[in-house]
Design an enzyme around this catalytic site. Structure first.
Site, short mmCIF file in Angstrom:
data_model
loop_
_atom_site.label_atom_id
_atom_site.label_comp_id
_atom_site.label_asym_id
_atom_site.label_seq_id
_atom_site.Cartn_x
_atom_site.Cartn_y
_atom_site.Cartn_z
N ASN A 281 -6.31 -7.22 4.68
CA ASN A 281 -6.04 -5.96 4.00
C ASN A 281 -5.43 -6.23 2.62
O ASN A 281 -5.81 -5.61 1.64
CB ASN A 281 -5.04 -5.18 4.85
CG ASN A 281 -5.31 -3.70 4.82
OD1 ASN A 281 -6.40 -3.28 4.44
ND2 ASN A 281 -4.33 -2.93 5.19
N HIS B 2 -7.53 -2.13 0.71
CA HIS B 2 -7.49 -1.24 1.87
C HIS B 2 -8.85 -0.72 2.29
O HIS B 2 -9.07 -0.44 3.46
CB HIS B 2 -6.55 -0.07 1.59
CG HIS B 2 -5.12 -0.50 1.63
ND1 HIS B 2 -4.31 -0.30 2.70
CD2 HIS B 2 -4.38 -1.19 0.73
CE1 HIS B 2 -3.14 -0.83 2.46
NE2 HIS B 2 -3.15 -1.38 1.26
N ASP C 40 -3.40 -1.52 13.16
CA ASP C 40 -4.46 -2.36 13.72
C ASP C 40 -4.28 -2.49 15.23
O ASP C 40 -4.61 -3.52 15.82
CB ASP C 40 -4.49 -3.74 13.04
CG ASP C 40 -3.17 -4.50 13.20
OD1 ASP C 40 -2.22 -3.89 13.71
OD2 ASP C 40 -3.11 -5.67 12.82
#
Ligand code: C2E
Ligand code: MG
Ligand code: MG
Length: 647
Positions: free
Chosen positions: A267, A272, A302
């Protein structure tokens, strides 16, 4: 114009086949009202038959009313039955309403013809009864059929046309006036019916829209907007339902919590939008992998969760977990380079371990936590030993909350030596907790708990202060290694407090190494980079501890301004006998050379291990072979002895 009239007529006389909600509302209203209509119709009919019993023929006063009664009772029963059942399918409702529309002119015509057939037999009173019967009954029928406009209109038309024509032809002023009255009342009724029908339709449509809106809201409130999977709230609803079903059906149930490994760095590195796409793809892979008895949800970030119904045994769960982790380890092709992450899964089962839905969730979470620490990238099944550990963690946690940090915690020091000259180059400070309740507690036990309950920062500072204070007494050049936790680097404030303690200590920061583990690196790369830069500005070194046990990639390591790698002891044990360990250490040492980093090998316990390590070019070593962690006073003795040895 004619076409317009025809279209209006068609609308007036047809059922709204394109609006199932309206059809259903009409059907429900009729099923309540039509039995009443048939009852009034039959009572009125038999009252009229009775007043003509003596004068009219038998077939008119008994036979026809009996036939009509049978038909009306059958229809009324049909409608009554439908009130007790769930509404039928849309197509059936449509057929039923169409059938009613077709039957209405026949029934209305039959009643009208029958009552008019009685007219010639009676005297003036009885004839007035016929007119009254028709007038009053048509009004009841219009009322009862208000929700089915074509039926109400047809009845009005059939009865009124016959009524007006018939009574106008009698040339009797009283009957003609009655016909006009009935006609006017019927027309007024039709206007009211039209208004009512419009309001009814509007109400049903508004209700339908509201229902649709609330369904949509419900769906959105229970769905994760990114992946389209059920969200946390829906997950718990599903879990509660599955749990009560499992209890009543005496079946097994399992809950899995899945956390991606290495997602945060991806990320941070790719942005993003790539992170989001990966989460979506993870959701898709999970959906494809599970069958109808497994419910997948995204808990947030996540983290994903699974409810596995149907009582799978441990073997099935292991196989399932293995496939799942393997599938999520398969590369994601999103940017020019394939992205690889992993997943750790914690599973707990009912009734083996947990007794309630919440317990099941907590235990799965604990299994995940254990998995993350000891075997990331794989499935960890909650076991009896986890349960014991959980209980003991609870006891440790309570004691930790009550502990006097400054008094009960202290550091021991373990020397780090030059592998060839055996000179002591540094000491690693290792925390110890002498708890009045639990005795001596290992850091491997209390550090993770202190991290979990947010106590670690308050623990780090006094320990660091103590270690630095003691290290000042060592001869110039002996370094101090100090372990930092994930949380120590995770926020600007805690980094700043550490910097202040170092500055205030009087120990030269150039001789201080701060050890961070790969788990720290996995957290939040920009934040860790910032923390490392801040420490490096002071002149401190940064060592990567337990190297080789985590998931960090070379590019991630490269992004950090490290000075040293510490190779984990799991690769060192029996290195001289184990070719795999030998190869791993060899490549890790080569890597540290390539990256121009110093390298320390931990956990050296035997001379054979030391020899093997030396042959691989390892320069710095640490382990029980040389010394266990010792108290500060012993470090001074150790150093003095070392001087003597060299002298
Ligand atoms: P670590 O930093 O990797 O420390 C090395 C651990 O290995 C120490 O365990 C040490 O006693 C042990 N060890 C050293 N040589 C040998 C050997 O030859 N054989 C074996 N079997 N073990 C050896 P310890 O002191 O129990 O510490 C465990 C872990 O706790 C440390 O691993 C470190 O990650 C953490 N830790 C210790 N002190 C602190 C602290 O002050 N702060 C934080 N955040 N973590 C700490
Ligand atoms: Mg360490
Ligand atoms: Mg280590």
């Amino acid at each position: 114009m004619t076409r317009k009239i025809l279209a209006t007529l068609r609308t007036l006389m047809s059922v709204p086949h394109d609006n199932p909600k309206l059809l259903k509302a009409q059907y429900l209203a009729l099923s309540r009202q039509l039995p009443l209509m048939y009852l009034v119709l039959l009572l009125n009919m038999w009252a009229l038959a009775f007043t003509h019993l003596a004068v009219a023929p038998f077939w008119l006063t008994l036979v026809i009313p009996l036939v009509m009664t049978v038909i009306c009772v059958a229809r009324a029963c049909m409608w009554l039955r439908s009130t007790r059942r769930l509404p039928p399918a849309d197509a059936q409702i449509l057929a039923s309403l169409r059938r009613t529309n077709q039957l209405v002119p026949i029934i209305a015509g039959a009643f009208t013809a029958w009552s008019l057939a009685l007219y010639p037999y009676g005297d003036a009173y009885s004839q007035s009864h016929v007119a009254f019967f028709m007038g009053i009954t048509v009004i009841v029928c219009i009322f009862c059929m208000m929700h089915l406009r074509p039926a109400a209109l047809t009845t009005t038309l059939v009865v009124n046309v016959a009524f007006v024509i018939f009574f106008a032809s009698t040339h009797n002023p009283a009957f003609i006036a009655t016909a006009v009255n009935v006609l006017l009342v019927s027309l007024a009724m039709l206007v009211i019916l039209q208004h009512h029908y419009r309001d009814f339709t509007h109400l049903v449509n508004v209700q339908a829209q509201t229902e649709q809106l609330s369904n949509e809201n419900l769906r959105l409130a229970n769905q994760d907007s990114l992946t389209g999977l059920p969200n946390r709230r829906q997950f718990f609803t599903t879990l509660e339902r599955a749990m009560s079903q499992a209890i009543t059906g005496q079946k097994g149930l399992a809950v899995g919590i899945l956390d991606l490994d290495g997602f945060k760095p991806v990320n941070d590195l790719y942005g993003h939008s790539v992170g989001d796409k990966i989460l979506v793809m993870v959701g898709q892979r999970l959906r494809q992998l599970v069958g109808a008895t497994v419910h997948v949800a995204r808990l947030g970030g996540d983290e994903f969760a699974l409810v596995l119904e149907g009582g799978l045994d441990d073997e099935d769960l292991h196989a399932f977990g293995k496939t799942l982790c393997e599938q999520l380890h398969v590369e994601f092709l999103l940017v020019d380079v394939p992205i690889q992450i992993g997943a750790t899964l914690g599973i707990a089962t009912f009734p083996q371990h947990a007794a309630s839905a919440m317990e099941l969730f907590e235990y799965a979470d604990y299994a995940l936590y254990q998995g993350k620490h000891h075997n990331p990238g794989a499935m960890c099944l909650f076991s009896a030993s986890h349960r014991e550990q959980l209980q003991s963690d609870g006891i440790t946690e309570q004691a930790l909350r009550r502990a006097v940090l400054d008094k009960e915690f202290f550091v021991l020091f373990q020397p780090i030596l030059d592998s060839c000259s055996r000179e002591t180059v540094a000491f690693e400070a290792l925390a110890r907790w002498d708890s009045p309740e639990l005795g001596l507690v290992s850091p491997a036990r209390f550090i993770p708990i202190a991290e979990r309950i947010g106590l670690i920062n308050r623990l780090t500072l006094p320990l660091l202060r103590q270690a630095l204070d003691m290290a000042r007494s060592w001869p110039e050049g002996i370094r101090l290694s100090f372990n930092l936790s994930v949380h120590d680097c995770g926020a600007h404030d805690s980094v700043q407090s550490i910097v202040e303690v170092i500055n205030a200590s009087g120990f030269n920061p150039a001789y201080l190494d701060l050890e961070i583990t790969e788990t720290v690196v996995m957290q939040d790369i920009p934040q860790v980079q910032w923390a490392i830069r801040r420490f490096r500005q002071l002149g401190c070194g940064i060592s990567l501890d337990d190297f080789g046990t985590g998931y960090s990639s070379l590019s991630q390591l490269h992004a950090l301004a490290l000075t040293k790698l510490k190779i984990d002891r799991r690769f060192v044990t029996d290195i001289h006998l184990n070719p795999a360990s030998y190869k791993i250490v060899k490549s890790l040492v080569a890597l540290s050379h390539d990256m121009e980093l110093e390298c320390v090998v931990e956990g050296v316990e035997t001379l054979d291990e030391l020899k093997a390590l030396r042959s691989l070019g390892c320069t710095q070593v640490q382990g029980f072979f040389f010394s266990p962690p010792v108290a500060f006073a012993d470090t001074l003795v150790w150093l003095a002895q070392a001087e003597q040895r060299q002298g």
